[in-house]
Write a protein that holds these residues in place. Structure first.
Motif, PDB file in Angstrom:
ATOM      1  N   ARG A  46       4.405  -9.332   1.796  1.00 28.04           N
ATOM      2  CA  ARG A  46       3.259  -8.442   1.992  1.00 28.04           C
ATOM      3  C   ARG A  46       3.097  -7.626   0.713  1.00 28.04           C
ATOM      4  O   ARG A  46       4.014  -6.929   0.285  1.00 28.04           O
ATOM      5  CB  ARG A  46       3.471  -7.545   3.204  1.00 28.04           C
ATOM      6  N   ILE A  47       1.935  -7.744   0.109  1.00 26.89           N
ATOM      7  CA  ILE A  47       1.656  -7.085  -1.162  1.00 26.89           C
ATOM      8  C   ILE A  47       0.673  -5.948  -0.918  1.00 26.89           C
ATOM      9  O   ILE A  47      -0.371  -6.135  -0.276  1.00 26.89           O
ATOM     10  CB  ILE A  47       1.056  -8.076  -2.183  1.00 26.89           C
ATOM     11  N   TYR A  48       1.004  -4.771  -1.442  1.00 36.68           N
ATOM     12  CA  TYR A  48       0.154  -3.589  -1.292  1.00 36.68           C
ATOM     13  C   TYR A  48      -0.508  -3.271  -2.632  1.00 36.68           C
ATOM     14  O   TYR A  48       0.173  -2.916  -3.602  1.00 36.68           O
ATOM     15  CB  TYR A  48       0.987  -2.396  -0.832  1.00 36.68           C
ATOM     16  N   ALA A  49      -1.813  -3.411  -2.668  1.00 39.75           N
ATOM     17  CA  ALA A  49      -2.559  -3.135  -3.903  1.00 39.75           C
ATOM     18  C   ALA A  49      -2.846  -1.635  -3.999  1.00 39.75           C
ATOM     19  O   ALA A  49      -4.005  -1.182  -3.926  1.00 39.75           O
ATOM     20  CB  ALA A  49      -3.842  -3.947  -3.949  1.00 39.75           C
ATOM     21  N   GLU A  50      -1.794  -0.860  -4.171  1.00 40.99           N
ATOM     22  CA  GLU A  50      -1.929   0.601  -4.215  1.00 40.99           C
ATOM     23  C   GLU A  50      -2.711   1.033  -5.448  1.00 40.99           C
ATOM     24  O   GLU A  50      -2.574   0.451  -6.531  1.00 40.99           O
ATOM     25  CB  GLU A  50      -0.551   1.250  -4.218  1.00 40.99           C
ATOM     26  N   ASN A  51      -3.532   2.062  -5.257  1.00 42.82           N
ATOM     27  CA  ASN A  51      -4.302   2.662  -6.358  1.00 42.82           C
ATOM     28  C   ASN A  51      -5.208   1.661  -7.060  1.00 42.82           C
ATOM     29  O   ASN A  51      -5.477   1.778  -8.263  1.00 42.82           O
ATOM     30  CB  ASN A  51      -3.355   3.309  -7.381  1.00 42.82           C
ATOM     31  N   ASP A  90       2.745  -3.222 -11.202  1.00 41.87           N
ATOM     32  CA  ASP A  90       3.857  -3.703 -10.374  1.00 41.87           C
ATOM     33  C   ASP A  90       3.681  -3.175  -8.949  1.00 41.87           C
ATOM     34  O   ASP A  90       4.382  -2.266  -8.514  1.00 41.87           O
ATOM     35  CB  ASP A  90       5.180  -3.229 -10.964  1.00 41.87           C
ATOM     36  N   PRO A  91       2.721  -3.760  -8.200  1.00 42.00           N
ATOM     37  CA  PRO A  91       2.432  -3.258  -6.848  1.00 42.00           C
ATOM     38  C   PRO A  91       3.612  -3.480  -5.916  1.00 42.00           C
ATOM     39  O   PRO A  91       4.395  -4.420  -6.100  1.00 42.00           O
ATOM     40  CB  PRO A  91       1.216  -4.074  -6.406  1.00 42.00           C
ATOM     41  N   PRO A  92       3.763  -2.622  -4.904  1.00 45.20           N
ATOM     42  CA  PRO A  92       4.870  -2.789  -3.939  1.00 45.20           C
ATOM     43  C   PRO A  92       4.778  -4.121  -3.201  1.00 45.20           C
ATOM     44  O   PRO A  92       3.690  -4.553  -2.815  1.00 45.20           O
ATOM     45  CB  PRO A  92       4.677  -1.610  -2.975  1.00 45.20           C
ATOM     46  N   VAL A  93       5.928  -4.751  -3.025  1.00 41.76           N
ATOM     47  CA  VAL A  93       6.019  -6.036  -2.336  1.00 41.76           C
ATOM     48  C   VAL A  93       7.101  -5.934  -1.269  1.00 41.76           C
ATOM     49  O   VAL A  93       8.210  -5.462  -1.549  1.00 41.76           O
ATOM     50  CB  VAL A  93       6.356  -7.182  -3.309  1.00 41.76           C
ATOM     51  N   LYS A  94       6.792  -6.351  -0.043  1.00 35.72           N
ATOM     52  CA  LYS A  94       7.764  -6.360   1.035  1.00 35.72           C
ATOM     53  C   LYS A  94       8.010  -7.796   1.475  1.00 35.72           C
ATOM     54  O   LYS A  94       7.073  -8.529   1.802  1.00 35.72           O
ATOM     55  CB  LYS A  94       7.264  -5.529   2.225  1.00 35.72           C
ATOM     56  N   SER A 143       1.543   1.696   3.504  1.00 35.18           N
ATOM     57  CA  SER A 143       0.938   2.431   2.402  1.00 35.18           C
ATOM     58  C   SER A 143      -0.572   2.494   2.598  1.00 35.18           C
ATOM     59  O   SER A 143      -1.187   1.580   3.154  1.00 35.18           O
ATOM     60  CB  SER A 143       1.254   1.735   1.072  1.00 35.18           C
ATOM     61  N   LYS A 144      -1.166   3.588   2.113  1.00 38.59           N
ATOM     62  CA  LYS A 144      -2.614   3.726   2.178  1.00 38.59           C
ATOM     63  C   LYS A 144      -3.201   2.896   1.043  1.00 38.59           C
ATOM     64  O   LYS A 144      -3.281   3.351  -0.109  1.00 38.59           O
ATOM     65  CB  LYS A 144      -3.024   5.191   2.059  1.00 38.59           C
ATOM     66  N   SER A 184      -5.462  -0.524   4.912  1.00 42.58           N
ATOM     67  CA  SER A 184      -4.600   0.308   5.751  1.00 42.58           C
ATOM     68  C   SER A 184      -4.842   1.761   5.378  1.00 42.58           C
ATOM     69  O   SER A 184      -4.729   2.130   4.201  1.00 42.58           O
ATOM     70  CB  SER A 184      -3.128  -0.048   5.519  1.00 42.58           C
ATOM     71  N   ASP A 185      -5.171   2.577   6.377  1.00 45.86           N
ATOM     72  CA  ASP A 185      -5.440   3.993   6.102  1.00 45.86           C
ATOM     73  C   ASP A 185      -4.179   4.841   6.126  1.00 45.86           C
ATOM     74  O   ASP A 185      -4.234   6.062   6.005  1.00 45.86           O
ATOM     75  CB  ASP A 185      -6.465   4.550   7.090  1.00 45.86           C
ATOM     76  N   GLY A 186      -3.031   4.184   6.291  1.00 48.32           N
ATOM     77  CA  GLY A 186      -1.763   4.897   6.279  1.00 48.32           C
ATOM     78  C   GLY A 186      -1.305   5.388   7.642  1.00 48.32           C
ATOM     79  O   GLY A 186      -0.155   5.805   7.801  1.00 48.32           O
ATOM     80  N   SER A 187      -2.166   5.304   8.652  1.00 47.99           N
ATOM     81  CA  SER A 187      -1.817   5.834   9.972  1.00 47.99           C
ATOM     82  C   SER A 187      -0.815   4.957  10.703  1.00 47.99           C
ATOM     83  O   SER A 187      -0.174   5.392  11.657  1.00 47.99           O
ATOM     84  CB  SER A 187      -3.083   6.000  10.828  1.00 47.99           C
TER      85      SER A 187
END
Length: 322
Positions: free
Chosen positions: A249-254, A307-311, A278-279, A271-274
């Motif tokens: 799961r890749i989060y394209a933060e910012n 380097d986006p977060p990866v889970k 990550s938002k 994802s709104d973070g709720s």
């Protein structure tokens, strides 16, 4: 015209006389009915739906099917596992082998639970479950544990819905591997017109009483085990293979706001973070595509060596509430 009349008369006979027939006579008539069905299908002008009959619990389990699976379904008071409640659980335990072939039905459990609120009218319309039916009822957790504890894999038709509800209901579902028979089987490639259980059952040649938990479990088991022309493996074999693969799961933060439509078109979801994530925009993919996706983000979204977060996810992590 005479042949049409004779066919109709033969079809009606078991309904009016079955109660007077011996077991052998009824078997003969059942055979005649099946022959009639095959005859109609062979004309090309008819499609026959056969009533789905649940598989019997095996008296003795075959040793060559050494793995244990559980098909599970829930009915709830709503869609939010944080505030809504389970009112019914159905589960069918079965054996399977390394090749993903289904063996024997080991056990079946279905139980109702009285919620702390009145069941909404739309839920009663959908499921047929009323407040009177659940009054004083509670799910037998010990009975359910007997099915869940030995399970190597729990299968739900929309595990992203059922798993959070089950884990909120009882810790017996923690640390179990889950598979989703909606998202982890390519039903379209198999010639199905949709992923809803009703579509799958109908196009598999059956009909059943839907929206009760055990009935839906029986239906799903039959669909998963059915071989179809031009396919060397059953849907369940495909599901087993998919559930064994690691995903990311890749989060394209910012990520830049003006490129949100570009992300959305590629399959990213917001994802709104709720929900604890990550938002950000995020996507879940097979692990082997990670480097390709990171290249896309770095060249077309961030335009620098981000380097986006990866889970990393396995069947033990997927479909769990964040």
């Amino acid at each position: 015209m005479m042949s049409q009349f004779d066919l109709f008369a033969a079809a009606v006979a078991p309904v009016t006389k079955a109660q007077h027939l011996s077991k052998s006579q009824q078997t003969e008539m059942d055979v005649d009915d099946e022959a009639m069905a095959r005859h109609l299908e062979a004309t090309g002008d008819y499609r026959i739906l056969r009533k789905l009959r649940p598989r019997a619990i095996a008296e003795r389990l075959r040793s060559e099917f050494s793995h244990r699976g559980v098909i599970l379904d829930t009915e709830t008071t709503g869609l939010n596992h944080r505030c809504d409640e389970i009112i019914e659980i159905g589960a069918i335990a079965f054996s399977f082998n390394d090749a993903g072939e289904i063996g024997d039905v080991c056990d079946v459990y279905g139980g109702l639970q009285q919620p702390s609120v009145v069941i909404p009218a739309d839920i009663t319309r959908l499921t047929g479950i009323t407040d009177d039916m659940v009054a004083g009822q509670s799910i037998d957790v010990d009975r359910l544990r007997a099915l869940i504890d030995p399970a190597d894999l729990i299968i739900a038709h929309n595990a992203g819905f059922d798993r959070p509800f089950c884990e909120a209901f009882s810790p017996i579902f923690a640390k179990k591997a889950w598979a989703c028979s909606v998202s982890e089987i390519d039903w379209s490639a198999r010639g199905f017109e949709g992923t809803k259980l009703g579509y799958l059952i109908g196009q598999s040649g059956y009909f059943h009483d839907g929206h009760r938990a055990v009935d839906d479990c029986c239906a799903l088991l039959e669909v998963l085990g059915q071989a179809r022309p031009h396919w060397s493996e059953t849907p369940f074999a495909e599901l087993c293979q998919a559930s064994s693969r690691s995903r990311v799961r890749i989060y394209a933060e910012n990520s830049p706001f003006d490129l949100k439509d570009h992300l959305k078109a590629r399959g990213y979801r917001w994802s709104d973070g709720s929900d604890g994530r990550s938002k950000s925009w995020w996507i879940e993919l097979p692990e082997e595509t990670l480097q390709e996706e990171l290249h896309f983000l770095r060249t077309e979204i961030y335009r620098w060596e981000a380097d986006p977060p990866v889970k990393h996810l396995t069947a033990f992590d997927r479909f769990r509430a964040s």
